[in-house]
Each structure stands twice: as C-alpha cells, then as structure tokens.
Design an enzyme around this catalytic site. Structure first.
Site, mmCIF file in Angstrom:
data_model
loop_
_atom_site.group_PDB
_atom_site.id
_atom_site.type_symbol
_atom_site.label_atom_id
_atom_site.label_comp_id
_atom_site.label_asym_id
_atom_site.label_seq_id
_atom_site.Cartn_x
_atom_site.Cartn_y
_atom_site.Cartn_z
ATOM 1 N N LYS A 210 9.895 -4.081 6.294
ATOM 2 C CA LYS A 210 9.203 -3.885 5.008
ATOM 3 C C LYS A 210 9.385 -2.456 4.530
ATOM 4 O O LYS A 210 9.467 -1.522 5.323
ATOM 5 C CB LYS A 210 7.718 -4.214 5.144
ATOM 6 N N ASP B 145 6.830 -5.234 11.393
ATOM 7 C CA ASP B 145 7.579 -4.029 11.014
ATOM 8 C C ASP B 145 8.324 -3.511 12.239
ATOM 9 O O ASP B 145 8.078 -3.943 13.367
ATOM 10 C CB ASP B 145 6.657 -2.949 10.433
ATOM 11 N N ARG C 222 7.631 0.275 1.862
ATOM 12 C CA ARG C 222 6.447 0.537 1.046
ATOM 13 C C ARG C 222 6.758 1.523 -0.075
ATOM 14 O O ARG C 222 7.408 2.534 0.154
ATOM 15 C CB ARG C 222 5.321 1.115 1.901
ATOM 16 N N GLY D 104 -2.889 -7.980 2.808
ATOM 17 C CA GLY D 104 -1.842 -8.153 1.801
ATOM 18 C C GLY D 104 -0.460 -8.240 2.414
ATOM 19 O O GLY D 104 0.323 -9.154 2.110
ATOM 20 N N ASP E 21 -33.329 9.586 5.399
ATOM 21 C CA ASP E 21 -32.170 10.237 4.783
ATOM 22 C C ASP E 21 -30.871 9.851 5.482
ATOM 23 O O ASP E 21 -29.845 10.497 5.291
ATOM 24 C CB ASP E 21 -32.342 11.755 4.773
#
Length: 358
Positions: free
Chosen positions: A224, A201, A226, A257, A66
């Site tokens: 950068k 960054d 986001r 990426g 399990d």
C-alpha cells in the site's frame, strides 16, 4: 579453644544462612480501570492453576471533580511481588496516568517489585521520528514508567520490536500468533490447504510469516502507498490469492479503512473469502460500521482492549481470550521461569486446556 571456635563458626553459618534465605511471595494482582474484565479473567485463570483463590488487591482508582486521578490501596503490599493490569488504550492519557500513579502508590507502600502488565501498549505507533520536529513518544512513555517505579513490563505484540530497547528494565513481549494459530486450526480444520496468510503491508511481513509457519500456509503481501496518514492511495497484491481463503494478519486495527480496502482488493483478485486476525482491536470512530458492511467474512481480535458494546454486538467480529497466556506468563515471572516457553504450541495448548478443540 579450637573446638569452641569451630562451634562458634557453625552457629554463625546457620544464622547467616537463615538471614539470607529468600522470601517467596506469590504474585499479587491489582488493576486500573482500562480493562477490568481481562484482569478478572487473569485472576480466575491463576486461581485454577494454583488451586486457591487469587483475588485482585482491593484498591480504588478514582477521579476528583477536576478529573485528577487518585489511587488508594486498601491492603498491605509491603514486600509483595505486584503486577499492575492496565492497557494504555483509549482514553490513552487517563489510562497511562492511572498506571503511573498506581505504580507510585505501590512503590511508596514498599512493594518488593512492580511489574506493569500492559496487554496493549499505547503510543507504540510513535516509535521513531517520521519527519522533522516530531517526538518519539514511545520512548518518553518508557522513561515515565521507569521513573514511576515500574521494574518490569509484560506486554503483547508491540507495534515495533525496538520499543523493548526504549526501556532500561526487562520487557517480556508475548505474541498473539500462537493463539491465532490454534483458532485457525480449529475454524479451518478441514480447509487448511486453501488458507493463505496476507500481510497488509511490507512492514508486517515478519508477523504474517510467523503465523504462516505455524499453520504451514503460504504467504502473500498487499503493498500500500499512503498519500497522508489515514488515507491509502494505491494497493497492489503481491502473490496469487485466486481461489484461496485469505487471512489478513496485523497488530492494530484503528479506523479499519485500510483493512476493509485491502479485503476488497483481495476479493477482486479472486479470493473466495477474506478474514482478518488482528492483535489489538482499537476500532475507533467508524471502524465497527465499516467492518460490518465490508466484504470480510470475519474479524478476529483479542481482548487486550476492552471491547465496546458495538464490538460485542457486531456479527462478524469475534474475540479470542488472552487471559490463559497472561496468567501463565505472570506465574512464570513470579517463579523466575521461562516466559518464552509460551511461544511453543504444545505449552500454549496446555494453558488453553482444549479451548480451540472439538
């Protein structure tokens, strides 16, 4: 009577002195399943330094049907200075539970001290509340480790320095930048004047600056923005990269990426080459494919996470070893000597025994 008393006192003194002499134990290594090649490499390095064979403690770390984890240690570890080798990388939950259960097994077997050697510390990116109703999972993991009996942590390039403060036990945080500096000096030995270090960054400037200082190179930044996690809306290069061999420095590469897009932007600004030095190659999902097809000439990672076959087969991904540094750190901890001495280039060069020379 006085003579007898003095004689009796001296006997007591000798007896007490003998009783309180510290027991010196050499570090003993045990490993989970997350990165066995690195654990074996660390044992080999320690064997070379000590002039005698250092074997991993015989144990089994298995799963029931399990998926419950079961640990059994076959050797006597009573009073021993134990070091558990276990990165909490993918699958993070399984590897974390292995670490906790191994620590509990060693504590119940009367080990004198338990140190967790965690080359890659999973959950480190969850080090603060970024928005309402989110956890600080790195702190939770720290609490779990202490509760399981771990008394010291040895890791490398924590995602955020404040994670050390999440623990109420000593944390030794090693850095990959000294190893990267040795490798860069070897790979670019005739072109160091053209090398430019890039932080991907603003938050990683301190890490990039540390490497730039070691090789006496200038520094630039990619800013950068986001829109949401995993997606980058805009990138701006701060600094002159024209005609330079640019090296992007970061601690983690996950889906790659951001890294691949940063490399494209840097090339568009006139760089002649782009390379990347990343401490922890998580490289999940499409990462290897993206890197293979990217404009990056090379990606250099450490072996803090066991590489997949796809990573090993990729022509532009290279792995530098951390075993010499971790082996020396473990021996220093065992002997009660300085670990921060490993941050010095001269000391590290001795540990790597000319690996980056020639």
């Amino acid at each position: 009577m006085l003579i007898g008393w003095q004689r009796h006192e001296s006997v007591i003194g000798v007896t007490l002195g003998t009783t309180h002499m510290p027991n010196i134990h050499e570090p003993k290594l045990i490993t989970g399943n997350s990165n066995k090649p690195l654990a074996k490499a660390i044992a080999r390095r320690m064997s070379m330094h000590r002039g005698q064979t250092v074997d991993l403690v015989d144990a089994r770390v298995e799963r029931f049907n399990d998926a419950e984890i079961f640990v059994e240690v076959y050797e006597n570890v009573r009073g021993e200075d134990m070091f558990i080798m276990q990165s909490t990388s993918r699958p993070a939950n399984d590897n974390l539970m292995e670490l906790l259960i191994m620590s509990d097994a060693l504590r119940r077997s009367s080990a004198s001290r338990i140190t967790a050697v965690i080359p890659y510390f999973g959950y480190a990116r969850q080090d603060r509340r970024t928005k309402a109703r989110t956890p600080i999972t790195a702190k939770l993991v720290a609490n779990m480790m202490v509760e399981a009996g771990i008394e010291r942590v040895l890791t490398m390039d924590l995602h955020a320095a404040q994670i050390q403060g999440f623990f109420d036990i000593p944390v030794d945080n090693l850095y990959a930048s000294p190893i990267f500096a040795l490798d860069i000096k070897h790979q670019f030995k005739d072109e160091l004047d053209d090398v430019l270090i890039i932080s991907p960054d603003v938050g990683g400037v301190a890490r990039a600056r540390e490497l730039a200082k070691r090789i006496n190179a200038p520094l630039a930044i990619v800013d950068k923005r986001r829109e949401k996690p995993g997606e980058v809306a805009e990138m701006t290069v701060i600094g002159d990269v024209k005609g330079k061999k640019c090296i992007i420095v970061d601690d983690i590469c996950d889906t790659a990426g951001t890294l691949c897009k940063a490399a494209e932007v840097i090339m568009e600004h006139g760089a002649t080459e782009v390379h990347a030095y990343i401490s922890h190659g998580v490289l999940s999902g499409p990462a290897v494919g993206r890197i293979t097809k990217s404009v990056m000439k090379s990606l250099v990672i450490t072996d803090s996470i066991e590489p997949t076959q796809a990573v090993l087969d990729a022509e532009n991904i290279r792995i530098v070893p951390t075993a010499p540094m971790f082996a020396q750190a473990i021996m220093n901890i065992g002997a009660g000597t300085s670990v921060s001495s490993l941050f010095e280039t001269e000391t590290l060069e001795q540990s790597y025994e000319g690996l980056f020379k020639g």
